[in-house]
Write a protein that holds these residues in place. Sequence first.
Motif, PDB file in Angstrom:
ATOM      1  N   ARG A  95      -2.441 104.236  80.021  1.00 27.16           N
ATOM      2  CA  ARG A  95      -2.586 105.082  81.209  1.00 27.16           C
ATOM      3  C   ARG A  95      -4.040 105.077  81.697  1.00 27.16           C
ATOM      4  O   ARG A  95      -4.305 104.930  82.891  1.00 27.16           O
ATOM      5  N   ARG A  96      -5.005 105.201  80.786  1.00 34.06           N
ATOM      6  CA  ARG A  96      -6.426 105.201  81.150  1.00 34.06           C
ATOM      7  C   ARG A  96      -6.799 103.898  81.862  1.00 34.06           C
ATOM      8  O   ARG A  96      -7.428 103.918  82.929  1.00 34.06           O
ATOM      9  N   LEU A  97      -6.395 102.775  81.287  1.00 29.90           N
ATOM     10  CA  LEU A  97      -6.732 101.483  81.886  1.00 29.90           C
ATOM     11  C   LEU A  97      -6.072 101.314  83.251  1.00 29.90           C
ATOM     12  O   LEU A  97      -6.697 100.834  84.203  1.00 29.90           O
ATOM     13  N   ARG A  98      -4.828 101.727  83.364  1.00 29.89           N
ATOM     14  CA  ARG A  98      -4.118 101.647  84.657  1.00 29.89           C
ATOM     15  C   ARG A  98      -4.852 102.494  85.707  1.00 29.89           C
ATOM     16  O   ARG A  98      -5.064 102.055  86.830  1.00 29.89           O
ATOM     17  N   GLU A  99      -5.275 103.704  85.333  1.00 31.47           N
ATOM     18  CA  GLU A  99      -5.990 104.592  86.253  1.00 31.47           C
ATOM     19  C   GLU A  99      -7.346 104.023  86.649  1.00 31.47           C
ATOM     20  O   GLU A  99      -7.852 104.312  87.727  1.00 31.47           O
ATOM     21  N   GLU A 100      -7.950 103.196  85.778  1.00 35.28           N
ATOM     22  CA  GLU A 100      -9.223 102.550  86.096  1.00 35.28           C
ATOM     23  C   GLU A 100      -9.028 101.317  86.978  1.00 35.28           C
ATOM     24  O   GLU A 100      -9.992 100.649  87.332  1.00 35.28           O
ATOM     25  N   GLY A 101      -7.771 100.992  87.281  1.00 36.36           N
ATOM     26  CA  GLY A 101      -7.496  99.859  88.148  1.00 36.36           C
ATOM     27  C   GLY A 101      -7.298  98.540  87.427  1.00 36.36           C
ATOM     28  O   GLY A 101      -7.223  97.489  88.067  1.00 36.36           O
ATOM     29  N   VAL A 102      -7.215  98.588  86.094  1.00 32.84           N
ATOM     30  CA  VAL A 102      -6.971  97.371  85.330  1.00 32.84           C
ATOM     31  C   VAL A 102      -5.499  97.004  85.483  1.00 32.84           C
ATOM     32  O   VAL A 102      -4.619  97.850  85.331  1.00 32.84           O
ATOM     33  N   ARG A 103      -5.252  95.737  85.785  1.00 27.12           N
ATOM     34  CA  ARG A 103      -3.874  95.280  85.937  1.00 27.12           C
ATOM     35  C   ARG A 103      -3.250  95.106  84.558  1.00 27.12           C
ATOM     36  O   ARG A 103      -3.754  94.374  83.718  1.00 27.12           O
ATOM     37  N   ILE A 104      -2.150  95.814  84.329  1.00 25.99           N
ATOM     38  CA  ILE A 104      -1.399  95.700  83.083  1.00 25.99           C
ATOM     39  C   ILE A 104      -0.493  94.480  83.239  1.00 25.99           C
ATOM     40  O   ILE A 104       0.419  94.477  84.062  1.00 25.99           O
ATOM     41  N   THR A 105      -0.739  93.428  82.454  1.00 24.37           N
ATOM     42  CA  THR A 105       0.016  92.189  82.612  1.00 24.37           C
ATOM     43  C   THR A 105       1.259  92.146  81.729  1.00 24.37           C
ATOM     44  O   THR A 105       2.133  91.308  81.957  1.00 24.37           O
ATOM     45  N   MET A 106       1.351  93.034  80.770  1.00 23.35           N
ATOM     46  CA  MET A 106       2.589  93.243  80.005  1.00 23.35           C
ATOM     47  C   MET A 106       2.651  94.734  79.706  1.00 23.35           C
ATOM     48  O   MET A 106       1.830  95.254  78.957  1.00 23.35           O
ATOM     49  N   PRO A 107       3.590  95.455  80.331  1.00 24.07           N
ATOM     50  CA  PRO A 107       3.676  96.901  80.133  1.00 24.07           C
ATOM     51  C   PRO A 107       3.974  97.269  78.678  1.00 24.07           C
ATOM     52  O   PRO A 107       4.488  96.457  77.910  1.00 24.07           O
ATOM     53  N   LEU A 108       3.652  98.499  78.361  1.00 19.23           N
ATOM     54  CA  LEU A 108       3.881  99.030  77.018  1.00 19.23           C
ATOM     55  C   LEU A 108       5.340  98.860  76.626  1.00 19.23           C
ATOM     56  O   LEU A 108       6.248  99.170  77.400  1.00 19.23           O
ATOM     57  N   ARG A 109       5.545  98.348  75.421  1.00 22.92           N
ATOM     58  CA  ARG A 109       6.892  98.195  74.892  1.00 22.92           C
ATOM     59  C   ARG A 109       6.842  98.329  73.378  1.00 22.92           C
ATOM     60  O   ARG A 109       5.776  98.242  72.773  1.00 22.92           O
ATOM     61  N   GLU A 110       8.008  98.529  72.795  1.00 17.59           N
ATOM     62  CA  GLU A 110       8.098  98.622  71.335  1.00 17.59           C
ATOM     63  C   GLU A 110       9.036  97.547  70.831  1.00 17.59           C
ATOM     64  O   GLU A 110      10.157  97.398  71.327  1.00 17.59           O
ATOM     65  N   GLU A 111       8.550  96.779  69.877  1.00 13.01           N
ATOM     66  CA  GLU A 111       9.336  95.711  69.277  1.00 13.01           C
ATOM     67  C   GLU A 111      10.225  96.280  68.168  1.00 13.01           C
ATOM     68  O   GLU A 111       9.907  97.328  67.600  1.00 13.01           O
ATOM     69  N   PRO A 112      11.325  95.605  67.842  1.00 14.75           N
ATOM     70  CA  PRO A 112      12.251  96.097  66.823  1.00 14.75           C
ATOM     71  C   PRO A 112      11.599  96.306  65.449  1.00 14.75           C
ATOM     72  O   PRO A 112      12.056  97.116  64.658  1.00 14.75           O
ATOM     73  N   TRP A 113      10.521  95.591  65.174  1.00 17.81           N
ATOM     74  CA  TRP A 113       9.864  95.712  63.866  1.00 17.81           C
ATOM     75  C   TRP A 113       8.821  96.825  63.822  1.00 17.81           C
ATOM     76  O   TRP A 113       8.115  96.984  62.853  1.00 17.81           O
ATOM     77  N   GLY A 114       8.713  97.606  64.908  1.00 16.96           N
ATOM     78  CA  GLY A 114       7.856  98.793  64.908  1.00 16.96           C
ATOM     79  C   GLY A 114       6.496  98.624  65.542  1.00 16.96           C
ATOM     80  O   GLY A 114       5.670  99.528  65.491  1.00 16.96           O
ATOM     81  N   GLU A 115       6.248  97.520  66.183  1.00 14.16           N
ATOM     82  CA  GLU A 115       4.976  97.292  66.862  1.00 14.16           C
ATOM     83  C   GLU A 115       5.080  97.765  68.304  1.00 14.16           C
ATOM     84  O   GLU A 115       5.978  97.369  69.023  1.00 14.16           O
ATOM     85  N   ARG A 116       4.153  98.629  68.724  1.00 19.17           N
ATOM     86  CA  ARG A 116       4.042  99.037  70.121  1.00 19.17           C
ATOM     87  C   ARG A 116       2.856  98.273  70.697  1.00 19.17           C
ATOM     88  O   ARG A 116       1.805  98.207  70.069  1.00 19.17           O
ATOM     89  N   LEU A 117       3.020  97.713  71.896  1.00 25.45           N
ATOM     90  CA  LEU A 117       1.963  96.885  72.444  1.00 25.45           C
ATOM     91  C   LEU A 117       2.012  96.820  73.955  1.00 25.45           C
ATOM     92  O   LEU A 117       3.054  97.070  74.568  1.00 25.45           O
ATOM     93  N   PHE A 118       0.870  96.499  74.538  1.00 19.25           N
ATOM     94  CA  PHE A 118       0.777  96.137  75.951  1.00 19.25           C
ATOM     95  C   PHE A 118      -0.388  95.180  76.110  1.00 19.25           C
ATOM     96  O   PHE A 118      -1.217  95.045  75.211  1.00 19.25           O
ATOM     97  N   GLN A 119      -0.434  94.494  77.259  1.00 15.05           N
ATOM     98  CA  GLN A 119      -1.485  93.516  77.495  1.00 15.05           C
ATOM     99  C   GLN A 119      -2.150  93.720  78.849  1.00 15.05           C
ATOM    100  O   GLN A 119      -1.510  94.148  79.808  1.00 15.05           O
ATOM    101  N   ILE A 120      -3.436  93.376  78.871  1.00 14.84           N
ATOM    102  CA  ILE A 120      -4.209  93.291  80.102  1.00 14.84           C
ATOM    103  C   ILE A 120      -4.846  91.902  80.115  1.00 14.84           C
ATOM    104  O   ILE A 120      -4.894  91.227  79.085  1.00 14.84           O
TER     105      ILE A 120
END
Length: 134
Positions: A95-120
């Motif tokens: 949320r902080r990065l999005r509000e700063e205008g950084v383009r989120i190139t992969m939105p936040l998601r959770e993988e079946p093995w328990g990893e939460r991640l997003f990319q810029i």
Amino acid sequence: MPKAPTTPTAAITTTTLSLTVDDVAASREFFTRHLGYTEQAAAEGFASLGRPDAAADIVLLARGTEILPPEQRDQRAAGLILALTLATGIKEEERRLREEGVRITMPLREEPWGERLFQITDPNGVVVQFVEWA
């Protein structure tokens, strides 16, 4: 018969990721403004960035620079993901990065093995992935 592996004798004190980019200033601005890095040293076509925590240091080198071996001079940082693991707060960080205008190139998601991640992605195409283990 293969030799048995040996244990390294030298202690590793830090990790530094060296990235060859077209625009050193653009990546330096991105990493210092949005990701908490500070400039440690700089010269024409070069910047060394660090953080006080456990994140890897980053060296930015201008593509084509003479200090690189000839076979590396025209390569760009590509096919690489700089993964930064967070203890907590990944949702707030996105949320902080999005509000700063950084383009989120992969939105936040959770993988079946328990990893939460997003990319810029920085202006030179360097992919930064934030990871939190659920």
